[in-house]
Design a protein around this motif. Structure first.
Motif, mmCIF file in Angstrom:
data_model
loop_
_atom_site.group_PDB
_atom_site.id
_atom_site.type_symbol
_atom_site.label_atom_id
_atom_site.label_comp_id
_atom_site.label_asym_id
_atom_site.label_seq_id
_atom_site.Cartn_x
_atom_site.Cartn_y
_atom_site.Cartn_z
ATOM 1 N N ALA A 1 0.943 -1.271 -0.076
ATOM 2 C CA ALA A 1 -0.074 -0.060 -0.005
ATOM 3 C C ALA A 1 0.851 1.273 -0.109
ATOM 4 C CB ALA A 1 -0.954 0.059 1.085
ATOM 5 N N ARG A 2 0.661 2.022 -0.991
ATOM 6 C CA ARG A 2 1.604 3.215 -1.082
ATOM 7 C C ARG A 2 0.891 4.424 -1.141
ATOM 8 N NH1 ARG A 2 4.318 5.934 -5.239
ATOM 9 N NH2 ARG A 2 2.740 5.056 -6.880
ATOM 10 N N GLU B 1 -2.137 7.369 -4.411
ATOM 11 C CA GLU B 1 -2.529 6.038 -3.772
ATOM 12 C C GLU B 1 -2.588 4.991 -4.725
ATOM 13 O OE1 GLU B 1 -5.437 6.159 -0.607
ATOM 14 O OE2 GLU B 1 -6.314 4.215 -1.675
ATOM 15 N N GLU B 2 -1.826 3.778 -4.156
ATOM 16 C CA GLU B 2 -1.695 2.559 -5.249
ATOM 17 C C GLU B 2 -1.611 1.526 -3.951
ATOM 18 O OE1 GLU B 2 2.099 1.824 -6.784
ATOM 19 O OE2 GLU B 2 1.210 0.771 -8.555
ATOM 20 N N VAL C 1 5.319 3.815 2.226
ATOM 21 C CA VAL C 1 4.880 2.294 1.913
ATOM 22 C C VAL C 1 4.607 1.431 3.066
ATOM 23 C CG1 VAL C 1 5.578 0.031 0.929
ATOM 24 C CG2 VAL C 1 6.182 2.196 -0.403
ATOM 25 N N VAL C 2 3.551 0.782 2.874
ATOM 26 C CA VAL C 2 3.240 -0.338 4.055
ATOM 27 C C VAL C 2 2.872 -1.672 3.229
ATOM 28 C CG1 VAL C 2 1.542 -1.258 5.772
ATOM 29 C CG2 VAL C 2 1.658 1.314 5.319
ATOM 30 N N LEU C 3 3.718 -2.788 3.745
ATOM 31 C CA LEU C 3 3.704 -3.946 3.285
ATOM 32 C C LEU C 3 2.877 -5.079 4.127
ATOM 33 C CD1 LEU C 3 7.615 -4.464 2.532
ATOM 34 C CD2 LEU C 3 5.523 -4.235 0.948
ATOM 35 N N LEU C 4 2.150 -5.845 3.457
ATOM 36 C CA LEU C 4 1.088 -6.618 4.321
ATOM 37 C C LEU C 4 1.296 -7.893 3.821
ATOM 38 C CD1 LEU C 4 -0.659 -3.673 3.381
ATOM 39 C CD2 LEU C 4 -1.703 -4.514 5.381
#
Ligand code: SAM
Length: 275
Positions: free
Chosen positions: A186-187, A194-195, A217-220
């Motif tokens: 999630a960027r 937003e992407e 950035v968030v990584l999930l």
């Protein structure tokens, strides 16, 4: 004089429209605003015509400033705390001031609002029944692998903050341990660009390796699905060692264990070498 207190104010993670009325009121009426970066917060204050005095409270001055702020709150000051974005205390030095105020028996009020964790979790479409927030993963490969291995069987979506420059490398490292998990990047949440990109970890790593990412950035990583249990690194190491003891070369032992587990040879090699 009003009763002194620390007022923790969540601020937008991008879109200034996300600020709450309670936060604006608290920022306007506080005696001082302690800000992670006064230049960043000045823009927010200017947008809402707030003229409260700002002072710096960041990771490089926490040890020195925390006791000073605690003393001032104890003598009646109302200090609002803001970070660059989102909820102070989440991956920023706010937690030290909150804890020091509580230790001193002072009032702490938290005004809720945006945080990248929750926004990213919901936007990812990954399971929300349980989640684990791991902050920033360690930069050292060995430590990072150990953290990921320790989380491999947790029935929860894993959430990590990351810098755009390290995102591809971090995803490649996650792919070594959890290659088939569903994942999302999630960027620039709430911002113009937003992407959200969703894919299996290994495919996501390959897709993002080819891009130059910018922004935040968030990584999930989704929880184990139960169809294929996450590989136990200890068992993989033991199986490789067993084959080598029985006379196999290291490369044929790795190849055989890759076949037995369905993991890639590089993954087995890295796990067997503790990387
Ligand atoms: N306190 C903040 C919060 O509540 O979200 C987080 C502070 S932490 C130092 C900054 C990290 O949050 C960034 O490196 C990024 O991983 C994440 N972040 C903040 N804003 C974001 C956004 N708009 N989109 C994606 N990630 C964001």
């Amino acid at each position: 004089m009003t009763e002194g207190r620390l007022i923790v104010c969540a601020t937008p993670i991008g879109n200034l429209g996300d600020v709450t009325q309670r936060v604006l009121d608290a920022l306007s009426s506080a005696d001082t605003i302690a800000a992670e970066d006064t230049r960043v917060s000045r823009k927010l204050l200017a947008r809402f015509d707030i003229h409260t005095r700002l002072e710096a409270y960041h990771e490089h001055n926490t040890a020195q400033r925390t006791p000073v702020l605690v003393d001032r709150i104890a003598s009646g000051e109302r200090i609002a705390l803001v970070s660059d974005a989102g909820t102070p205390g989440i991956s920023d030095p706010g937690e030290f001031l909150v804890s020091a105020c509580l230790d001193a028996g002072l009032a702490v009020e938290v005004l809720p609002g945006p945080s990248a964790i929750i926004t990213a979790l919901v936007a990812s479409g990954l399971p929300t029944h349980a989640f684990y927030f791991g902050g920033f993963l360690p930069r050292k490969a060995g430590e990072r692998t150990r953290v990921l291995e320790s989380l491999a069987t947790l029935d929860a979506t894993l959430i990590f903050y990351e810098s755009p420059k390290r995102t591809a490398a971090t995803l490649a490292a996650i792919a070594q341990v959890l290659p088939e998990r569903q994942a999302a990047m999630a960027r620039e949440l709430t911002k113009l660009y937003e992407e959200i990109v969703r894919d299996e970890v290994s495919s996501l790593a390959a897709r993002l390796a080819a891009r130059e990412l910018k922004g935040e950035v968030v990584l999930l990583i989704g929880p184990p699905t139960g169809e294929k249990p996450a590989p136990d690194p200890g068992e993989i190491r033991a199986r490789v060692a067993e084959l080598v003891d029985a006379g196999s070369s290291r490369s044929s032992a790795v190849k055989q264990v890759a076949g037995e587990t369905g993991l890639g040879r590089n993954t087995v090699y890295d796990i067997a070498h503790g990387g």
